[in-house]
Design a protein around this motif. Structure first.
Motif, PDB file in Angstrom:
ATOM      1  N   ASP A 142       0.824  -1.209   0.000  1.00 39.59           N
ATOM      2  CA  ASP A 142       0.000   0.000   0.000  1.00 39.59           C
ATOM      3  C   ASP A 142       0.858   1.259   0.000  1.00 39.59           C
ATOM      4  N   ASN A 143       2.006   1.184   0.659  1.00 35.51           N
ATOM      5  CA  ASN A 143       2.820   2.378   0.891  1.00 35.51           C
ATOM      6  C   ASN A 143       4.243   2.263   0.354  1.00 35.51           C
ATOM      7  N   CYS A 144       4.396   1.458  -0.689  1.00 31.27           N
ATOM      8  CA  CYS A 144       5.719   1.292  -1.293  1.00 31.27           C
ATOM      9  C   CYS A 144       5.554   0.668  -2.674  1.00 31.27           C
ATOM     10  N   ASP A 145       6.352   1.107  -3.606  1.00 30.16           N
ATOM     11  CA  ASP A 145       6.306   0.553  -4.962  1.00 30.16           C
ATOM     12  C   ASP A 145       7.129  -0.731  -4.996  1.00 30.16           C
ATOM     13  N   GLY A 146       6.557  -1.768  -4.419  1.00 30.25           N
ATOM     14  CA  GLY A 146       7.228  -3.050  -4.349  1.00 30.25           C
ATOM     15  C   GLY A 146       6.232  -4.148  -4.073  1.00 30.25           C
ATOM     16  N   ILE A 147       6.661  -5.401  -4.200  1.00 23.12           N
ATOM     17  CA  ILE A 147       5.774  -6.541  -4.005  1.00 23.12           C
ATOM     18  C   ILE A 147       6.124  -7.292  -2.725  1.00 23.12           C
TER      19      ILE A 147
ATOM     20  N   ARG B  52      11.818  -2.883   6.743  1.00 19.27           N
ATOM     21  CA  ARG B  52      10.519  -2.758   7.398  1.00 19.27           C
ATOM     22  C   ARG B  52       9.648  -1.580   6.976  1.00 19.27           C
ATOM     23  N   LYS B  53      10.216  -0.460   6.592  1.00 16.07           N
ATOM     24  CA  LYS B  53       9.442   0.761   6.391  1.00 16.07           C
ATOM     25  C   LYS B  53       9.100   1.011   4.917  1.00 16.07           C
ATOM     26  N   GLY B  54       7.892   1.574   4.701  1.00 16.24           N
ATOM     27  CA  GLY B  54       7.484   1.974   3.374  1.00 16.24           C
ATOM     28  C   GLY B  54       7.942   3.380   3.062  1.00 16.24           C
ATOM     29  N   ASP B  55       7.447   3.938   1.954  1.00 14.38           N
ATOM     30  CA  ASP B  55       7.853   5.282   1.541  1.00 14.38           C
ATOM     31  C   ASP B  55       7.361   6.358   2.496  1.00 14.38           C
ATOM     32  N   ASP B  56       6.342   6.043   3.289  1.00 13.31           N
ATOM     33  CA  ASP B  56       5.792   7.012   4.237  1.00 13.31           C
ATOM     34  C   ASP B  56       6.423   6.913   5.621  1.00 13.31           C
ATOM     35  N   GLY B  57       7.440   6.066   5.756  1.00 13.89           N
ATOM     36  CA  GLY B  57       8.115   5.908   7.038  1.00 13.89           C
ATOM     37  C   GLY B  57       7.394   4.998   8.006  1.00 13.89           C
ATOM     38  N   ARG B  58       6.270   4.439   7.600  1.00 12.08           N
ATOM     39  CA  ARG B  58       5.516   3.520   8.434  1.00 12.08           C
ATOM     40  C   ARG B  58       5.764   2.089   7.987  1.00 12.08           C
ATOM     41  N   ASP B  59       5.365   1.118   8.832  1.00 11.46           N
ATOM     42  CA  ASP B  59       5.571  -0.276   8.489  1.00 11.46           C
ATOM     43  C   ASP B  59       4.893  -0.619   7.161  1.00 11.46           C
ATOM     44  N   LEU B  60       5.547  -1.479   6.387  1.00 14.93           N
ATOM     45  CA  LEU B  60       4.994  -1.913   5.116  1.00 14.93           C
ATOM     46  C   LEU B  60       3.620  -2.541   5.320  1.00 14.93           C
TER      47      LEU B  60
END
Length: 325
Positions: A250-255, A292-300
């Motif tokens: 949801d918060n990162c361009d990854g799978i 662990r963290k997404g682009d928003d600095g929160r957990d993936l």
């Protein structure tokens, strides 16, 4: 369920700072076979080890010449009773030095309690090349940080969750430390004091009358060269045509990937893998991007839910390929 109970015991020991888990000789032999040339002309320091009972000391003493050691040092901790007027020699912390000869081993008491952080133990650390031991789990990150600060090589046992400590993960990401060969059930169990309670079928008493508690939550951490860490993970899965099996974060361009064996061989973008990936991680094959963290600095997150600790990686061999979305 029983295995989970024993892992919980390790966590409780960490919290209560009750760290009396002693490594079995069979587990030391099983791991040390992978570092045959690492100890030639080196001074080994076992700095959390009573030489009278330590299997680390026993292993290096018995294999001193086979490994080509220069010197073996061991030191042990003893709690000091501040109310005691005088500490008897047989109850004091001490260290010993073995040179591989038939002469009596040098043994001397410490002035203090033999804590690995003490000035006396630090002096011995300065004399050493490689530290090999089972340090207190409750002090693991401090223990490793001290060794790294003084530019020493090491091979130590820790709880698998140590991977999630920032200090430890940073070392792995920067290729300054890596996992050893044996992990989880590859470490068969620890010797515990007789006053430990019995914890189900994962606890047994061996032929020597020692209580052994088996766990599935420990690893070896090292910076000794290891050939196996340069072996590629054999990738057999495809992303193209199987996109539904690899949900986007949801918060990162990854799978998201739940098992190391499911890493696709044709995906060049970010992939979130479980921490057990590090057991097979080859730094020439993969790049560790962050933990662990997404682009928003929160957990993936996937569909609003956070999968357990993920490491974001990228396939180095495919970085030249432009991913088509």
């Amino acid at each position: 369920m029983v295995r989970q109970a024993t892992n919980k015991l390790l966590q409780n020991a960490k919290k209560s700072k009750k760290d009396e888990f002693y490594t079995q000789l069979c587990d030391i032999e099983r791991e040390l076979q992978y570092y045959p040339n690492s100890f030639v002309n080196k001074v080994v320091y076992c700095n959390c080890d009573d030489p009278d009972v330590s299997n680390f000391f026993r292993f290096f003493r018995d294999n001193f010449h086979k490994l080509g050691l220069s010197k073996l040092i061991a030191s042990c901790f003893r709690e000091i009773d501040n109310n005691s007027v005088q500490i008897q020699n047989d109850k004091r912390a001490f260290y010993c030095v073995y040179n591989g000869t038939d002469e009596p081993m040098f043994v001397a008491p410490f002035r203090g309690n033999g804590d690995f952080r003490s000035e006396e133990c630090m002096e011995l650390l300065q004399q050493s090349d490689i530290v090999v031991t089972n340090p207190p789990f409750s002090l693991f990150r401090e223990f490793v940080s001290q060794i790294v600060k003084h530019n020493k090589q090491f091979l130590v046992i820790g709880n698998v969750n140590a991977i999630t400590y920032k200090e430890i993960f940073d070392l792995i990401q920067n290729n300054k430390a890596w996992l050893g060969v044996n992990l989880g059930r590859g470490i068969s169990g620890f010797i515990v004091p007789e006053d430990y309670k019995q914890y189900g079928s994962e606890v047994h008493v061996n032929e020597a009358g020692q209580t052994i508690i088996a766990t599935n939550g420990c690893l070896w951490l090292t910076n000794l060269e290891l050939n196996k860490r340069h072996e590629d993970i054999n990738l057999t899965k495809l992303y193209l045509g199987n996109e539904s099996k690899y949900p986007m974060y949801d918060n990162c361009d990854g799978i998201n990937i739940n098992k190391t064996q499911d890493i696709p061989k044709d995906y060049c973008g970010l992939m979130g893998v479980p921490i057990t990936f590090l057991h097979k991680y080859n730094p020439e094959q993969f790049e560790i991007v962050r933990f662990r963290k997404g682009d928003d600095g929160r957990d993936l997150r996937v569909n609003g839910k956070c999968p357990y600790f993920r490491i974001l990686i990228r396939n180095r061999r495919l970085q030249h390929i432009k991913r088509v979305v």
